[in-house]
Design a protein around this motif. Sequence first.
Motif, mmCIF file in Angstrom:
data_model
loop_
_atom_site.group_PDB
_atom_site.id
_atom_site.type_symbol
_atom_site.label_atom_id
_atom_site.label_comp_id
_atom_site.label_asym_id
_atom_site.label_seq_id
_atom_site.Cartn_x
_atom_site.Cartn_y
_atom_site.Cartn_z
ATOM 1 N N MET A 70 0.832 -1.206 0.000
ATOM 2 C CA MET A 70 0.000 0.000 0.000
ATOM 3 C C MET A 70 0.867 1.257 0.000
ATOM 4 O O MET A 70 0.617 2.211 -0.745
ATOM 5 N N GLU A 71 1.906 1.270 0.858
ATOM 6 C CA GLU A 71 2.783 2.443 0.924
ATOM 7 C C GLU A 71 3.489 2.667 -0.404
ATOM 8 O O GLU A 71 3.574 3.805 -0.894
ATOM 9 N N SER A 72 3.997 1.594 -0.989
ATOM 10 C CA SER A 72 4.703 1.746 -2.264
ATOM 11 C C SER A 72 3.766 2.254 -3.351
ATOM 12 O O SER A 72 4.181 3.025 -4.234
ATOM 13 N N GLU A 73 2.498 1.884 -3.290
ATOM 14 C CA GLU A 73 1.530 2.361 -4.278
ATOM 15 C C GLU A 73 1.216 3.845 -4.076
ATOM 16 O O GLU A 73 1.092 4.604 -5.049
ATOM 17 N N VAL A 74 1.086 4.257 -2.821
ATOM 18 C CA VAL A 74 0.878 5.688 -2.543
ATOM 19 C C VAL A 74 2.049 6.506 -3.084
ATOM 20 O O VAL A 74 1.860 7.538 -3.741
ATOM 21 N N VAL A 75 3.270 6.049 -2.813
ATOM 22 C CA VAL A 75 4.466 6.764 -3.268
ATOM 23 C C VAL A 75 4.512 6.812 -4.793
ATOM 24 O O VAL A 75 4.792 7.868 -5.385
ATOM 25 N N ARG A 76 4.233 5.688 -5.453
ATOM 26 C CA ARG A 76 4.307 5.669 -6.915
ATOM 27 C C ARG A 76 3.227 6.546 -7.538
ATOM 28 O O ARG A 76 3.486 7.260 -8.515
ATOM 29 N N CYS A 119 -4.709 6.446 4.065
ATOM 30 C CA CYS A 119 -4.251 7.355 3.005
ATOM 31 C C CYS A 119 -4.444 6.688 1.648
ATOM 32 O O CYS A 119 -4.965 7.293 0.706
ATOM 33 N N TRP A 120 -4.010 5.449 1.551
ATOM 34 C CA TRP A 120 -4.184 4.658 0.337
ATOM 35 C C TRP A 120 -5.658 4.575 -0.061
ATOM 36 O O TRP A 120 -6.025 4.779 -1.218
ATOM 37 N N ALA A 121 -6.505 4.343 0.929
ATOM 38 C CA ALA A 121 -7.940 4.224 0.664
ATOM 39 C C ALA A 121 -8.538 5.546 0.194
ATOM 40 O O ALA A 121 -9.378 5.576 -0.717
ATOM 41 N N ALA A 122 -8.116 6.643 0.814
ATOM 42 C CA ALA A 122 -8.640 7.954 0.421
ATOM 43 C C ALA A 122 -8.275 8.287 -1.028
ATOM 44 O O ALA A 122 -9.108 8.782 -1.801
ATOM 45 N N MET A 123 -7.035 8.008 -1.400
ATOM 46 C CA MET A 123 -6.600 8.313 -2.765
ATOM 47 C C MET A 123 -7.372 7.478 -3.785
ATOM 48 O O MET A 123 -7.788 7.971 -4.829
ATOM 49 N N LYS A 160 -3.599 16.875 3.743
ATOM 50 C CA LYS A 160 -4.220 18.172 3.458
ATOM 51 C C LYS A 160 -5.146 17.996 2.253
ATOM 52 O O LYS A 160 -6.216 17.425 2.379
ATOM 53 N N TYR A 161 -4.737 18.461 1.097
ATOM 54 C CA TYR A 161 -5.632 18.373 -0.055
ATOM 55 C C TYR A 161 -5.638 16.998 -0.716
ATOM 56 O O TYR A 161 -6.301 16.804 -1.734
ATOM 57 N N GLY A 162 -4.883 16.030 -0.126
ATOM 58 C CA GLY A 162 -5.051 14.640 -0.517
ATOM 59 C C GLY A 162 -6.235 14.025 0.205
ATOM 60 O O GLY A 162 -6.673 12.918 -0.113
ATOM 61 N N PHE A 163 -6.771 14.771 1.215
ATOM 62 C CA PHE A 163 -7.994 14.431 1.947
ATOM 63 C C PHE A 163 -7.907 13.133 2.748
ATOM 64 O O PHE A 163 -8.934 12.553 3.113
#
Length: 542
Positions: free
Chosen positions: A170-176, A391-395, A340-343
């Motif tokens: 999940m973290e690697s996907e958020v970063v990518r 964070c991953w879920a929000a994006m 912030k604006y990534g919600f």
Amino acid sequence: MDTVLKPLTNLKLGLNNTFAGKEPWQIVTYTTTTVLFVVWLHDFVHQDESVVQRAKKTVFKLAKLIPSIRQRIDNELKSVRETFEKSTIEKTKHLTYTTSLPSKRLSPEEILDVAKEHLKLGDYDWKGGLVSGTVYYHNPDLIKLITDVYGMTSYTNPLHPDVFLGLCKMESEVVRMACNLFHGDENACGTMTTGGTESILMACKAYRDYAREVKGIRKPEIVLPKTAHSAFDKAAQYFRLKVRAIPVDPVTTKVNIRAMKRAINCNTIMLVGSAPNFPYGTMDDISEISALGVKYNVPVHVDSCLGGFLTVFMEDAGYPVPLCDFRLPGVTSISADTHKYGFAPKGSSVILYRDVKYRHHQFTVTTDWPGGVYGSPTVCGSRAGGNIAVCWAAMLSFGKEGYIQATRDIIHTTHYIEKGLRRMKGIFIFGQPATSVIALGSEDFNIYRLGGALNDLGWNLNVLQFPSGIHLTVTHVHTQQGVADKFLNDVQNSLTEILKTPDVPVEGKMAIYGVAQSLPDRSIVTDFTRVFLDSMYYTPKQ
């Protein structure tokens, strides 16, 4: 260097007369003493602070050693501490403090009831859009999703990737996803952090260690605008970095590029630009800073913590902004806050690098510990896997489409408010807002009076200093029907009253900001701030 070399040249020319009949050891001693004095004199005169500023600091430091003055300062600090504590006591007097672990466990229902009471303590209607920044999105459906995902992952810990491999994915996907949004290529990389401050700390740590290993720099310096976030000062205190703060243009509030260029030297480990900065919401000329980085082979960090998840969508939303990402060749890292604006909920941010060589120097590795080889990517060892997951879920929940629409609404609302404020007499707007921050000042009255008047009407705005100002950070909450018009009407009505008596001094708690700003001895402001922070941890004495 002329101030050092010229005395040495004169010294050499007078050697025959000065050292006539002297023993060799006397000559060496004399020469060494003279050189050391000249170097000391050069260092004393040529510092970031002027001689006058340093003299003032010395005077105030010595003055505080005088018993009567020290006693007066201590009395003032005691009075301020009592004021802060009384405020806390008044707001919490209907609640019981838990200062010892309960002898018997509380039921879930009891705990939830107490938690609800605690969350009612705030004075401001943030859900109604009366608060600047702070909460960037509020939607019951998203809260339900976040609650469910956090419940599934609340006890996970990516420090143990063999146990929680899914969290690492999940973290690697958020970063990518973030790298792609900021136009990084396949070599771009990064990590998640707990917030913008940690992202900035990690960039400073990475560049310090990179400069030490690759360039041999032992006295690292960072060059940044005066408007850069205070997290860089925190990093400087933690990592023993010297900060060269560059002035900004008083009209545009953008960093002075010529002054930044002059500040670069052999110890410079990074250049910083804000896109946008926190005080005024204006954007530094990142393309010019990038060019400096390329020319002098110095890494460039773009702090997009505040508005990064707006700027990446603004062009698609119909509001293009200047380039401020990896498309500029000198930009080597970017910090951007997903909370912030990534919600995403509070507690997540990303630090991105153009190349893995920089990220390697962010990592901390211990090889000889009896507990085994230990490596961690950020400040924290154990990390909250739940923060990564939500964070991953929000994006994923927003997707590009959702972010573009939210960005369109936020920027439209910001422009609407800005246009309305520019029509009002008695105030001005600092520079040209680049994303969602609108900063106000006044040449006709003390702007803190407007801040106080709006506070009395339920608004909570951010207070600025040097020069005095206030600002509103527009979030998605402010796009609700009627919020922007209420703000404009409240500002106009407050101005109408203030301009009837523009010379009246500011009163109430807003006066504290004016007093703090005027104190020449900033260490006293530090003492007051520490007392305020102490008050956040107040509990009744046993």
